[in-house]
Design a protein around this motif. Structure first.
Motif, mmCIF file in Angstrom:
data_model
loop_
_atom_site.group_PDB
_atom_site.id
_atom_site.type_symbol
_atom_site.label_atom_id
_atom_site.label_comp_id
_atom_site.label_asym_id
_atom_site.label_seq_id
_atom_site.Cartn_x
_atom_site.Cartn_y
_atom_site.Cartn_z
ATOM 1 N N VAL A 1 0.818 -1.211 0.000
ATOM 2 C CA VAL A 1 0.000 0.000 0.000
ATOM 3 C C VAL A 1 0.855 1.266 0.000
ATOM 4 N N GLY A 2 2.188 1.096 0.001
ATOM 5 C CA GLY A 2 3.084 2.252 -0.060
ATOM 6 C C GLY A 2 3.179 3.022 1.230
ATOM 7 N N MET A 3 3.183 2.314 2.361
ATOM 8 C CA MET A 3 3.267 2.950 3.672
ATOM 9 C C MET A 3 4.398 2.325 4.481
ATOM 10 N N THR A 4 4.592 2.861 5.684
ATOM 11 C CA THR A 4 5.526 2.250 6.614
ATOM 12 C C THR A 4 4.797 1.193 7.440
ATOM 13 N N LYS A 5 5.557 0.276 8.014
ATOM 14 C CA LYS A 5 4.955 -0.726 8.892
ATOM 15 C C LYS A 5 4.247 -0.061 10.070
ATOM 16 N N GLY A 6 4.845 1.016 10.582
ATOM 17 C CA GLY A 6 4.241 1.727 11.706
ATOM 18 C C GLY A 6 2.875 2.290 11.373
ATOM 19 N N ALA A 7 2.703 2.734 10.126
ATOM 20 C CA ALA A 7 1.407 3.275 9.714
ATOM 21 C C ALA A 7 0.335 2.200 9.722
ATOM 22 N N VAL A 8 0.717 0.987 9.327
ATOM 23 C CA VAL A 8 -0.231 -0.125 9.356
ATOM 24 C C VAL A 8 -0.574 -0.468 10.802
ATOM 25 N N TYR A 9 0.447 -0.498 11.669
ATOM 26 C CA TYR A 9 0.217 -0.803 13.083
ATOM 27 C C TYR A 9 -0.637 0.275 13.756
ATOM 28 N N TRP A 10 -0.616 1.480 13.259
ATOM 29 C CA TRP A 10 -1.433 2.544 13.848
ATOM 30 C C TRP A 10 -2.915 2.225 13.708
ATOM 31 N N HIS A 11 -3.252 1.551 12.616
ATOM 32 C CA HIS A 11 -4.654 1.198 12.352
ATOM 33 C C HIS A 11 -5.021 -0.172 12.926
ATOM 34 N N PHE A 12 -4.070 -1.107 12.948
ATOM 35 C CA PHE A 12 -4.355 -2.475 13.379
ATOM 36 C C PHE A 12 -3.222 -2.961 14.289
ATOM 37 N N LYS A 13 -3.564 -3.392 15.500
ATOM 38 C CA LYS A 13 -2.554 -3.743 16.487
ATOM 39 C C LYS A 13 -1.893 -5.094 16.219
ATOM 40 N N ALA B 1 -9.688 -9.880 11.175
ATOM 41 C CA ALA B 1 -11.094 -9.709 11.550
ATOM 42 C C ALA B 1 -11.716 -8.513 10.831
ATOM 43 N N ALA B 2 -10.988 -7.406 10.781
ATOM 44 C CA ALA B 2 -11.494 -6.207 10.102
ATOM 45 C C ALA B 2 -11.667 -6.460 8.611
ATOM 46 N N MET B 3 -10.746 -7.210 8.023
ATOM 47 C CA MET B 3 -10.832 -7.506 6.595
ATOM 48 C C MET B 3 -12.043 -8.380 6.290
ATOM 49 N N ILE B 4 -12.321 -9.354 7.168
ATOM 50 C CA ILE B 4 -13.485 -10.211 6.973
ATOM 51 C C ILE B 4 -14.766 -9.388 6.997
ATOM 52 N N VAL B 5 -14.895 -8.513 7.989
ATOM 53 C CA VAL B 5 -16.078 -7.657 8.080
ATOM 54 C C VAL B 5 -16.178 -6.758 6.851
ATOM 55 N N HIS B 6 -15.057 -6.162 6.465
ATOM 56 C CA HIS B 6 -15.042 -5.260 5.305
ATOM 57 C C HIS B 6 -15.494 -5.976 4.043
ATOM 58 N N LYS C 1 -2.081 -8.986 13.506
ATOM 59 C CA LYS C 1 -2.633 -9.640 12.317
ATOM 60 C C LYS C 1 -4.040 -10.173 12.546
ATOM 61 N N PRO C 2 -4.347 -10.772 13.704
ATOM 62 C CA PRO C 2 -5.744 -11.175 13.931
ATOM 63 C C PRO C 2 -6.717 -9.995 13.891
ATOM 64 N N ASP C 3 -6.302 -8.839 14.430
ATOM 65 C CA ASP C 3 -7.143 -7.634 14.339
ATOM 66 C C ASP C 3 -7.392 -7.264 12.881
ATOM 67 N N LEU C 4 -6.317 -7.284 12.104
ATOM 68 C CA LEU C 4 -6.420 -6.942 10.683
ATOM 69 C C LEU C 4 -7.285 -7.953 9.949
ATOM 70 N N VAL D 1 -9.900 -14.319 16.375
ATOM 71 C CA VAL D 1 -10.706 -13.653 15.349
ATOM 72 C C VAL D 1 -12.172 -13.630 15.746
ATOM 73 N N HIS D 2 -12.671 -14.733 16.281
ATOM 74 C CA HIS D 2 -14.080 -14.769 16.691
ATOM 75 C C HIS D 2 -14.362 -13.791 17.814
ATOM 76 N N GLU D 3 -13.400 -13.590 18.690
ATOM 77 C CA GLU D 3 -13.575 -12.591 19.744
ATOM 78 C C GLU D 3 -13.735 -11.202 19.139
ATOM 79 N N LYS D 4 -12.968 -10.923 18.094
ATOM 80 C CA LYS D 4 -13.056 -9.620 17.440
ATOM 81 C C LYS D 4 -14.376 -9.455 16.700
#
Length: 206
Positions: free
Chosen positions: A41-53, A60-65, A55-58, A123-126
């Motif tokens: 996505v052309g970002m830093t790893k820190g920028a991704v971590y700012w949105h998602f703490k 879960a969010a991707m599944i919902v999206h 991989k399971p968080d990410l 993931v189910h918890e999320k």
């Protein structure tokens, strides 16, 4: 945070989710890192971590999206007949068989992720506060249809729900593995819906 900044943050979040699916699809869940997604996505790893703490968080969010992005029928409309439920199933089948993005997500979730007990729990918890399980929603729909006389009183709704869900998952795997084409996929779902539901329907040919 200003309205514009909030909008930009949400746009960035969605870009990350779209990029995550592409990378997960290519590399699989376990081999994908936040560095891979950030690079995509052309970002830093820190920028991704700012949105998602994590991989399971990410994930879960991707599944919902992905589920919400491709949900075309109103969420709160109550089905009033078995015929409408049947049509809804066949419309979902049409979407899956014609939309490559849906197929990409389904292929990833079925074949490119190692669903360990720990990961499923995380993931189910999320997801638990965001949406009910598909069989739970289906059971509620069947209960309403039973209440209004579309199904006989002796129908075992939980078994019907599980059977319909298993029917969908089995047919979907055949489609994703290219063991059947779209026409066969639709026919399998149609025929098996009639077999599962028909024995308890109060009217023939729902």
């Amino acid at each position: 945070m200003s309205r514009r900044t909030k909008a930009e943050a949400e746009e960035t979040r969605l870009r990350i989710l779209e990029a995550a699916l592409d990378v997960f699809y290519r590399k699989g869940y376990s081999r994908t890192t936040f560095v891979d997604i950030a690079r995509e996505v052309g970002m830093t790893k820190g920028a991704v971590y700012w949105h998602f703490k994590s991989k399971p968080d990410l994930l879960a969010a991707m599944i919902v999206h992905e589920r919400e992005k491709h949900l075309t029928h109103p969420k709160k409309i109550q089905l009033s007949s078995l015929s409408e439920l049947r049509n809804l199933l066949l419309e979902a089948a049409r979407q899956v068989s014609t939309n490559k993005d849906i197929q990409k997500f389904e292929f990833f979730s079925h074949f490119q992720i190692e669903w360990s007990e720990e990961l499923m729990t995380k993931v189910h918890e999320k997801l638990s506060e965001l949406r009910d399980g598909p069989t739970k929603k289906l059971t509620k729909t069947l209960a309403y249809l039973q209440e209004i006389g579309e199904l006989h009183a002796e129908a075992d709704l939980e078994k019907m729900s599980m059977s319909l869900f298993a029917m969908w998952m089995g047919a979907l795997q055949l489609l994703l593995r290219k063991l059947c084409d779209a026409k066969q996929f639709h026919a399998l779902l149609e025929q098996n819906f009639d077999l599962v539901v028909g024995q308890y329907a109060t009217r023939p040919n729902p």
